[in-house]
Write an enzyme that holds these catalytic residues in place. Structure first.
Site, PDB file in Angstrom:
ATOM      1  N   ARG A  10      -7.806  -4.251  -3.833  1.00  0.00           N
ATOM      2  CA  ARG A  10      -7.293  -5.476  -4.728  1.00  0.00           C
ATOM      3  C   ARG A  10      -6.346  -5.833  -6.207  1.00  0.00           C
ATOM      4  NH1 ARG A  10     -11.477  -6.401  -1.363  1.00  0.00           N
ATOM      5  NH2 ARG A  10     -11.308  -8.247   0.237  1.00  0.00           N
ATOM      6  N   LYS A  13      -2.263  -3.387 -10.149  1.00  0.00           N
ATOM      7  CA  LYS A  13      -1.802  -2.327 -10.480  1.00  0.00           C
ATOM      8  C   LYS A  13      -0.636  -0.954  -9.266  1.00  0.00           C
ATOM      9  CE  LYS A  13      -3.376  -2.452 -14.819  1.00  0.00           C
ATOM     10  NZ  LYS A  13      -4.951  -1.658 -16.691  1.00  0.00           N
ATOM     11  N   LYS A  14      -2.650  -1.346  -8.383  1.00  0.00           N
ATOM     12  CA  LYS A  14      -2.223  -0.234  -6.969  1.00  0.00           C
ATOM     13  C   LYS A  14      -0.863   0.128  -6.515  1.00  0.00           C
ATOM     14  CE  LYS A  14      -6.873   2.087  -7.054  1.00  0.00           C
ATOM     15  NZ  LYS A  14      -7.551   2.352  -5.883  1.00  0.00           N
ATOM     16  N   ASP A  74      -8.578   7.380  -2.730  1.00  0.00           N
ATOM     17  CA  ASP A  74      -9.591   7.576  -3.361  1.00  0.00           C
ATOM     18  C   ASP A  74      -9.485   8.458  -4.101  1.00  0.00           C
ATOM     19  OD1 ASP A  74     -12.510   7.075  -3.934  1.00  0.00           O
ATOM     20  OD2 ASP A  74     -13.304   8.557  -2.290  1.00  0.00           O
ATOM     21  N   PHE A 160      -8.539   3.437 -17.570  1.00  0.00           N
ATOM     22  CA  PHE A 160      -9.896   3.199 -17.297  1.00  0.00           C
ATOM     23  C   PHE A 160     -10.773   3.932 -17.359  1.00  0.00           C
ATOM     24  CE2 PHE A 160      -6.855   2.679 -13.634  1.00  0.00           C
ATOM     25  CZ  PHE A 160      -7.868   3.473 -12.349  1.00  0.00           C
ATOM     26  N   ARG A 189      -2.557  10.299  -8.911  1.00  0.00           N
ATOM     27  CA  ARG A 189      -2.332   9.436  -7.720  1.00  0.00           C
ATOM     28  C   ARG A 189      -0.733   9.741  -7.428  1.00  0.00           C
ATOM     29  NH1 ARG A 189      -6.191   5.776  -8.637  1.00  0.00           N
ATOM     30  NH2 ARG A 189      -5.075   4.538 -10.026  1.00  0.00           N
TER      31      ARG A 189
END
Length: 206
Positions: A10, A13-14, A74, A160, A189
């Site tokens: 949700r 940004k991803k 993850d 973050f 990532r």
């Protein structure tokens, strides 16, 4: 006609990060949607022993629940002096899920007596792509790592989690002092998503 791909998150940004990876690779024909854009479905807790297990389970759940190809990740921090912990427990290391300040404070306390030369660590991200196939899903899992060291005090306001205490190799700044573009280009990532490009490209060409 574009292929719709679910991103099991949700976090807008991803979605934007994956879109930038696709754009850089020149892949058209994929429309990304987040969990908020599909009907709700039961999301299994992250109980895997590895990042790869958790990413694969999330991607498979999303693909089977929606019938859409699904990308999930993850990620967390592995600290050499803590034998790879907090690892999959990164988001809840202090006991409260998602309390970044408490998690970071606990890590710094645990490393208080560790000398600078032994404060090595890596941000790790496992990304999985699950494509529905009959009653199951075909899953591709990749892993990206971003090596660095743990600083003795937080610096920076970007990012973050453990970003303010993680200084990437070859950098004087912490991850939280890098711009979004700089972090994209080097992060765990970003590296993992780039490894998914061949599978996503094949999906777009089907």
């Amino acid at each position: 006609m574009a292929v719709t791909v679910l991103v099991a998150s949700r976090n807008a940004k991803k979605l934007r990060e994956l879109q930038r990876v696709l754009d850089r690779a020149g892949i058209a024909g994929i429309e990304l949607v987040g969990l908020d854009e599909v009907p709700p479905f039961p999301e299994a807790p992250e109980t895997g022993a590895t990042f790869e297990e958790n990413a694969a389970a999330k991607a498979r759940d999303g693909a089977l629940a929606t019938g859409l190809p699904c990308v999930a990740d993850d990620s967390g921090l592995e600290i050499d002096a803590l034998n790879g912990m907090p690892g999959v427990l990164s988001a809840r290391w202090s006991g409260a899920h998602g309390n970044d300040d408490a998690n970071t404070a606990l890590v710094l306390a645990q490393l208080a007596d560790v000398p600078d030369e032994r404060r090595g660590a890596a941000f790790v991200s496992a990304c999985a792509l699950a494509v529905p196939a009959g009653n199951d899903a075909a899953v591709t899992v990749v892993r990206g790592e971003w090596r660095g060291t743990i600083e003795r005090a937080p610096r920076g306001t970007n990012g973050f989690g453990y970003d303010p205490v993680f200084r990437p190799e070859g950098e004087e700044r912490t991850s939280a002092e890098l711009s979004a573009e700089e972090k994209d280009a080097a992060s765990h990532r970003g590296r993992a998503l780039a490894l998914l490009v061949p599978a996503l490209d094949a999906l777009a060409r089907r």
